[in-house]
Design an enzyme around this catalytic site. Structure first.
Site, PDB file in Angstrom:
ATOM      1  NE  ARG A 128     122.332  35.887  25.767  1.00 23.07           N
ATOM      2  CZ  ARG A 128     123.635  36.191  25.461  1.00 23.07           C
ATOM      3  NH1 ARG A 128     124.348  35.165  25.125  1.00 23.07           N
ATOM      4  NH2 ARG A 128     123.821  37.223  25.352  1.00 23.07           N
ATOM      5  CG  HIS A 150     114.230  41.386  28.106  1.00 23.86           C
ATOM      6  ND1 HIS A 150     112.990  41.035  28.928  1.00 23.86           N
ATOM      7  CD2 HIS A 150     114.429  42.570  28.612  1.00 23.86           C
ATOM      8  CE1 HIS A 150     112.422  41.844  29.542  1.00 23.86           C
ATOM      9  NE2 HIS A 150     113.428  42.863  29.373  1.00 23.86           N
ATOM     10  CD  GLU A 151     118.835  38.770  30.114  1.00 22.55           C
ATOM     11  OE1 GLU A 151     119.694  38.950  30.141  1.00 22.55           O
ATOM     12  OE2 GLU A 151     117.749  39.596  31.096  1.00 22.55           O
ATOM     13  N   GLY A 152     120.012  40.086  25.158  1.00 21.42           N
ATOM     14  CA  GLY A 152     120.814  40.122  23.976  1.00 21.42           C
ATOM     15  C   GLY A 152     120.018  40.292  22.547  1.00 21.42           C
TER      16      GLY A 152
END
Length: 597
Positions: free
Chosen positions: A297, A440-442
């Site tokens: 993140r 991406h990534e949440g």
């Protein structure tokens, strides 16, 4: 002028703002100094410009193809990644006893950002491999580390994370992939994984997948999830890739941007056993994976910064060369047109980019510096505080740049006008590449729920109290030189505390979280304003100390800081007030109003 890095800005952040020299004085980084870091950054810049940037248009246009069950990629991708690996960049942040170069994480981020700015679709392969290797180093057994880490740090084998499934995107408790014990300490995995970046290719000798799956006895939901290392090829007796591990490529997803990165649907155990190795303990897989995800993140946030930096650098150069129109004050219509940078609105768009990019870059590198502090600070209390601050800021580091640096890419296109929308110029590609970082990534919403539910209310506001005290301290130090900005930050922090108090006082959990995304964005803007006031103070101190300011680099920090406090921060106050009022407009909107007849 480089189109992928502003080295003067990078040095200012590393040495003036973050005082990287202090990290070299003792501890595990005592073998590093400014000269060594400079050499690393010089090498990264050269490879990024010569290999990654040179093929950016080609790798964007020639998307991965699925032919005869295999992925076909341009040769330039492998060539660029081999150059990066051979220069040691895959091993850069890892401990020496693991075969790494033991660089500070903040130096690793600064170097890797150049590859990302030059060609994020290609840089993703290294980014994912380093993150996977870092998780293996943290939680893998000695045997797994001995077999898999060296070729990953050498860039001979790559890594991925396999979380999502076709029916379960961010809702990981709903995954269906199963892992059955084989009786010898290994597991047979069966299931499908979706949106797997770097999931299939032949660039590397092996692909090391880290896969979330449910082992027997784990129960329902996320608590039943375990983590497994599942290589594309099983290792033979000599430790080299051998028999295929039955991980089938079912299809490629074709995305708006970052096209050089293969994005795959993978089937495990479809035609035979896909053998995996347990990481850590059964049913604790999600906590291990979040180690990788939280690192990722921060990396995604910095990727947003660097793609916006590319747009800013290009549009700023274009604005100085492109002539059109005459000054607003009028004059001779027969006079030659002026460079468009002479027009106030173009400078407004450049200021918007500069403020977002440099503020977010300061935040991301500050977060990377906190990573170093958590591992290398001999003061246990200071290390714990750094860890707490890092946890609080991670959702912001991921989300604020992915929103506002994407806006910066939009302004870069606008500066070029109609040309900005054509493939003849890189700004449209940089915008498309950056748009994916919002997911991406949440997603933005997931980060908001994490910030409000876990990071702020979850610890009773303890980490927030530390952060806001630091903001108050900065404002106090700035009163003499930046009185208006100091008072504005004090007011914003007061509004922030009042908003959190209102959320904490509500007994309605759904209502507390209904505007979490709005809160996240406003909170992030307050943090960015704090970063800008710190930068302005640091620049002023350098000027007061007699630092040469050829080109006005340091003096420009005051202008950018004023822009943020007058044009950007006031919007956050409006949003904080809305959240504090526990506005229920979105929650109470009837579902039926969005359905057409």
């Amino acid at each position: 002028m480089s189109l992928i890095v502003d080295r003067r800005q990078l040095d200012f952040l590393l040495y003036d703002l973050l005082d990287l020299d202090r990290s070299f004085a003792a501890g595990r980084f005592d073998g590093w100094d400014r000269q060594t870091v400079g050499q690393i950054l010089d090498t990264a810049q050269k490879i990024a410009e010569d290999q990654f940037l040179a093929c950016a248009a080609e790798t964007d246009a020639q998307e991965p193809r699925f032919e005869a069950g295999k992925v076909v990629l341009p040769d330039a991708i492998g060539t660029a990644l081999r150059a990066q690996a051979e220069a040691g960049f895959f091993a850069l942040p890892f401990a020496a006893d693991l075969g790494g170069l033991q660089a500070p994480w903040v130096v690793h981020m600064a170097a890797s950002g150049m590859f990302t700015c030059a060609n994020t679709g290609v840089a993703n392969y290294a980014f994912l491999t380093i993150a996977a290797a870092n998780m293996l180093a943290a939680f893998g057994s000695d045997d797994l580390k001995a077999r898999f880490l060296p070729p990953m740090l050498e860039g001979r084998w790559f890594g991925t994370m396999c979380l999502s499934e076709p029916q379960a995107g961010s809702s990981l408790g709903d995954i269906r992939t199963r892992a059955e014990p084989r009786g010898d300490g290994t597991y047979a995995l069966r299931g499908s994984k979706m949106w797997i970046s770097g999931g299939e290719h032949d660039i590397a000798g092996n692909i090391v997948h880290f896969v979330l799956a449910k082992a027997p006895g784990g129960g329902a939901g996320t608590r039943g999830i375990s983590l497994f290392l599942v290589p594309k090829y099983r290792l033979d007796d000599t430790g080299n890739p051998g028999e295929f591990n039955n991980i089938a490529l079912a299809g490629l997803n074709h995305k708006l941007g970052q096209r050089a990165t293969t994005n795959c649907l993978l089937n495990f155990g479809e035609t035979g056993e896909s053998i995996g190795y347990l990481i850590g303990e059964e049913h604790r897989g999600l906590s291990y994976m979040f180690h990788m995800m939280n690192e990722a993140r921060i990396g995604v946030g910095y990727a947003s910064v660097m793609q916006a930096l590319g747009g800013y650098l290009y549009s700023a150069g274009y604005a100085q060369d492109r002539t059109q129109g005459r000054p607003l004050a009028g004059g001779d219509p027969a006079a030659p047109p002026v460079p468009i940078i002479q027009h106030p609105d173009v400078r407004r768009m450049l200021l918007a980019q500069k403020a977002a990019v440099e503020g977010a870059q300061a935040l991301c590198l500050y977060a990377a510096h906190l990573v170093d502090e958590t591992h290398d600070n001999p003061d246990a209390a200071a290390a714990a505080q750094a860890q707490s601050l890092l946890g609080l800021l991670t959702p912001v580091v991921k989300s604020w740049p992915s929103e506002h640096c994407l806006e910066a890419n939009k302004w870069a296109i606008q500066v070029l006008g109609g040309y900005g929308y054509t493939r003849d110029y890189p700004v449209e590609r940089l915008y498309r590449d950056n748009r994916l970082n919002h997911i991406h990534e949440g997603t933005f919403a997931i980060q908001g729920l994490d910030l409000v539910g876990r990071k702020i209310l979850g610890d009773g506001g303890a980490a927030l109290a530390v952060l806001t005290a630091m903001m108050d301290q900065t404002a106090g130090a700035a009163r003499a030189s930046f009185s208006a900005e100091a008072e504005a930050l004090i007011g914003a922090v007061a509004q922030l505390r009042a908003t959190v108090a209102a959320l904490a006082a509500s007994d309605d959990a759904e209502l507390r979280l209904s505007n979490a995304t709005v809160f996240l964005d406003a909170f992030g803007t307050v943090v960015i304003a704090w970063m800008w006031l710190r930068m302005a103070l640091t620049a002023q101190s350098a000027l007061d100390g007699g630092r040469d300011d050829a080109g006005g680099f340091l003096a420009a920090k005051r202008v950018s800081c004023r822009y943020v406090f007058r044009h950007v921060l006031p919007r956050a106050l409006v949003d904080l007030a809305l959240v504090a009022d526990l506005d229920a407009t979105c929650r109470d909107a009837p579902v039926g109003m969005f359905v057409t007849a």
